[in-house]
Design a protein around this motif. Structure first.
Motif, PDB file in Angstrom:
ATOM      1  N   ASP A  70       0.841  -1.200   0.000  1.00  0.00           N
ATOM      2  CA  ASP A  70       0.000   0.000   0.000  1.00  0.00           C
ATOM      3  C   ASP A  70       0.876   1.249   0.000  1.00  0.00           C
ATOM      4  N   SER A  71       0.396   2.270  -0.681  1.00  0.00           N
ATOM      5  CA  SER A  71       1.164   3.508  -0.835  1.00  0.00           C
ATOM      6  C   SER A  71       0.766   4.497   0.259  1.00  0.00           C
ATOM      7  N   ASP A  72       1.529   4.501   1.363  1.00  0.00           N
ATOM      8  CA  ASP A  72       1.215   5.435   2.444  1.00  0.00           C
ATOM      9  C   ASP A  72       1.713   6.836   2.085  1.00  0.00           C
TER      10      ASP A  72
ATOM     11  N   ASN B 264      -3.221   4.455   1.748  1.00  0.00           N
ATOM     12  CA  ASN B 264      -3.053   3.998   0.372  1.00  0.00           C
ATOM     13  C   ASN B 264      -3.566   5.069  -0.583  1.00  0.00           C
TER      14      ASN B 264
ATOM     15  N   GLU C  65      -0.193   4.263  -7.225  1.00  0.00           N
ATOM     16  CA  GLU C  65       0.100   3.092  -6.409  1.00  0.00           C
ATOM     17  C   GLU C  65       1.480   3.278  -5.777  1.00  0.00           C
TER      18      GLU C  65
END
Length: 879
Positions: free
Chosen positions: A454-456, A473, A481
């Protein structure tokens, strides 16, 4: 500064004689910014007498032969057609002129170009059956229809001879039906009427594809359209290293009709005759043969240079009147005459190693893939994360520029609710909210299956030392992404972040998916996809309805924006444009340059390959900054890739946006060596470093990186312990170039140093007795202290050295022999003769020195004002 001791106007007679009224610097004063005062700044009330001279010279050489000139008309009345100058006497006659140069230029632009026939007149070499005559036929499918050089060096050429003189406007290169390693990656084209006297018409390169390419050629210089009979093509580089050069087809287009060429040849011959006379004038003046100089000038009416320079030469070289010469320069500076030189002067890099720690004596460790951002107002640099050769880091540091100290804000930002360890991420500073945004991270392919992909997205408020997790995300919120090696920048006025490129962390390690171009609106926490990877039109404008689609159809560029990693992206706050260049896509290393207009959704490819525009070669992980006010992009290179030669280099480039021009200001390929003392003077080559820029102080800051050097293996060491070293050095870089006030100061200093030399010579001749100090010596000493010392910049080694030499010359004058001091009747006559000989010798020597000084001052002036650059002696050839 008082330059004259009386109120007499030394220029009145010259001003009365000025006939032209064309200003060589139109509207200059209205466009030049204020120059900071210096000790060499001109008085506002002085130098007015010379301003008319600065207005009295036309920058167009041909204007001197205008039939409107009264001096030329009277000259025609005085001489006959049988005079020795008879051929030149008709220059002012307009009976052969059907139109002027402006009309001719306009007509050439409107008329269609025709194909120019040529033959191959000469060549350097050829290989096998690949004779240069083959380039006259365009046969892209024929492997043998080309010229191929016999060797690979820069002495190779092909010389073409046009069937008749023409104005050559364009050149076309045909290619083989598929890409070829022998194609010309770089070449030059020269042209002229004489094969031994040609000027450069083009310097560029071909793309390695099958498309025919055409290029415009220079056909006008100094307001003169010139003819050519010869075209010379000089290859410089191929796409394959050490391959022989190949040219498949060459076509030329231009104008060669009789009416046009009659006018062009007439003007060209006028120009040649005028330049010949100007070279004669220059030659005789340099040798102080002023009687011949004035004779030629009076008979022809030809001006050697701008009248301002003639006056400067009269006062400085002929009269040794240094106060009057200073007065002329002061007037010139008040007219911003040095502005052009200052604008085009090259930068000099000034590197400085920064050594700083925190209160505990600590500083950031060596790392690569880290990120920095700068708070320009508070003069603070923030450094976060990176890879130290063993693991990712999560420490956050702040460097206080004013205090030259590091501050450790966090050893692990997770402890304050921030992001975890990472590298190849991006951070961006928002000056309005004093906050830092953090996005992306690298994930090892071996850890993809066990890592949260997940893209924090995080935000750090520096004033409150507080982290906020914006989202777990970004992809779920319409953003990218999880990506790494992307780029991110901010428009603080609209509170908008822009993110482009980067490789998507994917389960399949062999997959190559890339992020598109996104915008993030900070106040509303909303993402918008502007362009997908490879898309040629924005999804924003295409999805906003038919009305908007019509409005922006004019900007539909159809240029695909290819995503990549290790590239650069910069935001120009003045024009609201994004600049994207270089990087890596799959196995291709890119060297393109794009400009994307945010407001118009318009993408322009400025250069498909920067190296063809003489910019940096293809590579990735270079670092770039932008100076929006100066309209300059600064690039510090990293990993450079060429076919068959990957290397790490240290190059600093400047891209001048308005001129669309690259300039290399620093370069070294010296590799990292721990024992090399030069590492203290300038940074070694590296990649995966980071760089930030303070546009107020014009200073770049560079930290860390990977030098590409393996650690020395030790007995029992692991693979990680012998991994590449990471650097921890910290540097500042300022690019120094002269400004108009500095140039004026230097010219004044050169004048005063020359005057001091002549005072020293006079003092040496005038001493009357041994061990005594004459009045001339005291005068020279006073002048040294009051007029010379105040202008010397001791940080400039050359100036400081010359100053100390003059001091030594003044203090260590050679002793006077006792015999020379005697005034008896026996040796009085001998001493007088010796004194006269010394005076004559010093006079000739000083004249030569002042002539050289005058020529040095010319270096800072616009070309159209100066005497010709050549020498009359160069026309003499030994046969």
């Amino acid at each position: 500064m008082d330059c004259h001791d009386n109120n007499t106007d030394p220029m009145s007679s010259s001003i009365d004689g000025c006939l032209n009224t064309v200003d060589p610097f139109p509207n200059t004063a209205a466009t030049v910014g204020t120059i900071a005062p210096t000790s060499a700044e001109p008085n506002s009330s002085s130098g007015k007498v010379y301003e008319k001279l600065l207005h009295s010279y036309s920058p167009s050489p041909l204007s001197r032969y205008s039939p409107q000139s009264s001096s030329i008309q009277s000259w025609h009345q005085e001489i006959t057609s049988n005079d020795i100058y008879g051929g030149l006497a008709k220059i002012g006659d307009d009976s052969n002129r059907s139109f002027d140069q402006g009309m001719l230029t306009k007509l050439l632009a409107e008329r269609p170009q025709v194909r120019l026939s040529y033959t191959v007149d000469d060549f350097s070499s050829y290989c096998g059956t690949y004779h240069p005559h083959n380039i006259r036929d365009n046969k892209p499918a024929d492997q043998s229809s080309r010229w191929s050089s016999g060797t690979h060096d820069q002495a190779q050429f092909v010389l073409l001879r046009l069937d008749k003189p023409a104005v050559s406007c364009s050149i076309t290169f045909g290619k083989f039906h598929r890409a070829h390693v022998c194609n010309l990656r770089e070449f030059k084209v020269y042209g002229g009427m004489d094969r031994e006297d040609m000027v450069e018409l083009l310097h560029t390169g071909l793309q390695n594809n099958t498309e025919t390419e055409s290029f415009s050629l220079i056909y006008a210089l100094r307001n003169l359209i010139f003819p050519v009979q010869y075209i010379k093509i000089v290859p410089l580089a191929t796409f394959g290293p050490n391959f022989n050069y190949s040219i498949w087809f060459v076509g030329l287009k231009g104008h060669n009709d009789e009416r046009t060429m009659k006018q062009v040849m007439y003007e060209y011959q006028n120009y040649r005759e005028m330049e010949t006379l100007r070279l004669c004038l220059k030659h005789f003046r340099q040798r102080n043969m002023m009687d011949i100089f004035y004779l030629i000038q009076n008979r022809t009416g030809v001006e050697l240079e701008n009248p301002f320079l003639t006056e400067l030469h009269k006062h400085l070289v002929l009269g040794a009147d240094f106060p009057a010469a200073e007065h002329v320069l002061e007037a010139a500076h008040s007219r911003h005459i040095f502005k052009d030189y200052a604008a085009r002067a090259e930068y000099t890099p000034l590197w400085k190693r920064i050594r700083a720690t925190n209160e505990d004596g600590d500083a950031p460790c060596g790392r690569g893939g880290h990120q920095m951002c700068i708070d320009v107002d508070e003069e603070k640099i923030y450094l976060y994360g990176g890879w130290n050769g063993y693991c990712d880091l999560a420490d956050l540091w702040c460097y206080h520029i004013r205090e030259n100290r590091w501050q450790l804000l966090s050893t692990d930002t997770r402890d304050q609710g921030g992001p975890g360890p990472r590298s190849c991420h991006k951070i961006c500073f928002d000056p309005d909210t004093k906050s830092i945004f953090v996005l992306g991270r690298f994930v090892e392919s071996s850890a993809v299956l066990t890592t949260n992909l997940d893209s924090d997205f995080y935000r750090y408020f520096v004033d409150y030392d507080q982290w906020v997790k914006i989202t777990d995300n970004t992809a779920r919120d319409g953003g990218p992404e999880l990506i790494y090696d992307h780029q991110m920048c901010i428009d603080s006025k609209t509170s908008e972040l822009y993110v482009f490129g980067g490789r998507i962390a994917f389960v399949d390690p062999n997959g190559h998916n890339y992020g598109g171009l996104y915008s993030y609106h900070i106040p509303t926490n909303t993402w918008q996809l502007i362009r997908e990877d490879g898309a040629s039109r924005s999804s924003v404008f295409m999805s906003t309805g038919s009305q908007n689609a019509v409005n922006f159809n004019h900007f539909n560029d159809n240029v695909p924006l290819k995503s990549r990693v290790g590239h650069s992206m910069l935001f120009d706050a003045c024009t609201r444009d994004l600049y994207v260049f270089a990087g890596q896509r799959v196995k291709d290393y890119l060297a393109d340059l794009h400009r994307y207009s945010i407001d118009n959704d318009n993408l322009v490819e400025l250069a498909p390959e920067q190296s063809k525009s003489f910019g940096p070669s293809a590579g990735f992980t270079q670092r770039a900054t932008i100076d929006s006010q100066a309209q300059e992009i600064h690039v510090f290179s990293g990993y450079r890739v060429r076919q068959g030669s990957d290397t790490i280099v240290s190059e600093f480039w400047i891209y001048h946006i308005e001129r669309n021009q690259w300039k290399n200001v620093y370069q070294t390929d010296k590799r990292y060596d721990e024992n090399d003392n030069s590492n203290e003077q300038r940074p070694c080559p590296r990649y995966a470093h980071d760089m930030v820029y303070n546009p107020i102080t014009k200073t770049q800051y560079i930290f860390g990186g990977n030098p590409g050097e393996q650690r020395q293996p030790q007995l029992g060491s692991t693979a990680a312990e012998t991994a590449c070293k990471r650097l921890s050095d910290f540097w500042s870089l300022q690019l120094i170039k002269p400004n108009p006030a500095g140039i004026y100061r230097k010219c004044l200093l050169m004048l005063r140093m020359q005057r001091l030399r002549e005072l020293c010579k006079s003092a040496n001749r005038r001493r009357l007795a041994p061990n005594t100090v004459c009045d001339e010596t005291l005068q020279a000493l006073e002048y040294l202290q009051s007029q010379v010392a105040v202008l010397v910049d001791h940080s400039v080694e050359e100036e400081s050295s010359q100053f100390h030499q003059l001091c030594a010359q003044l203090c260590l004058l050679p002793p006077v022999p006792t015999s020379c001091a005697s005034t008896t009747s026996d040796n009085t006559g001998t001493n007088n003769r010796a004194l006269a000989e010394a005076r004559s010798r010093d006079k000739d020597e000083s004249f030569e020195e002042r002539t050289k000084l005058f020529e040095k001052i010319l270096d800072y002036l616009p070309t159209e004002m100066k005497e010709p650059s050549g020498q009359l002696l160069d026309a003499v050839k030994f046969v």
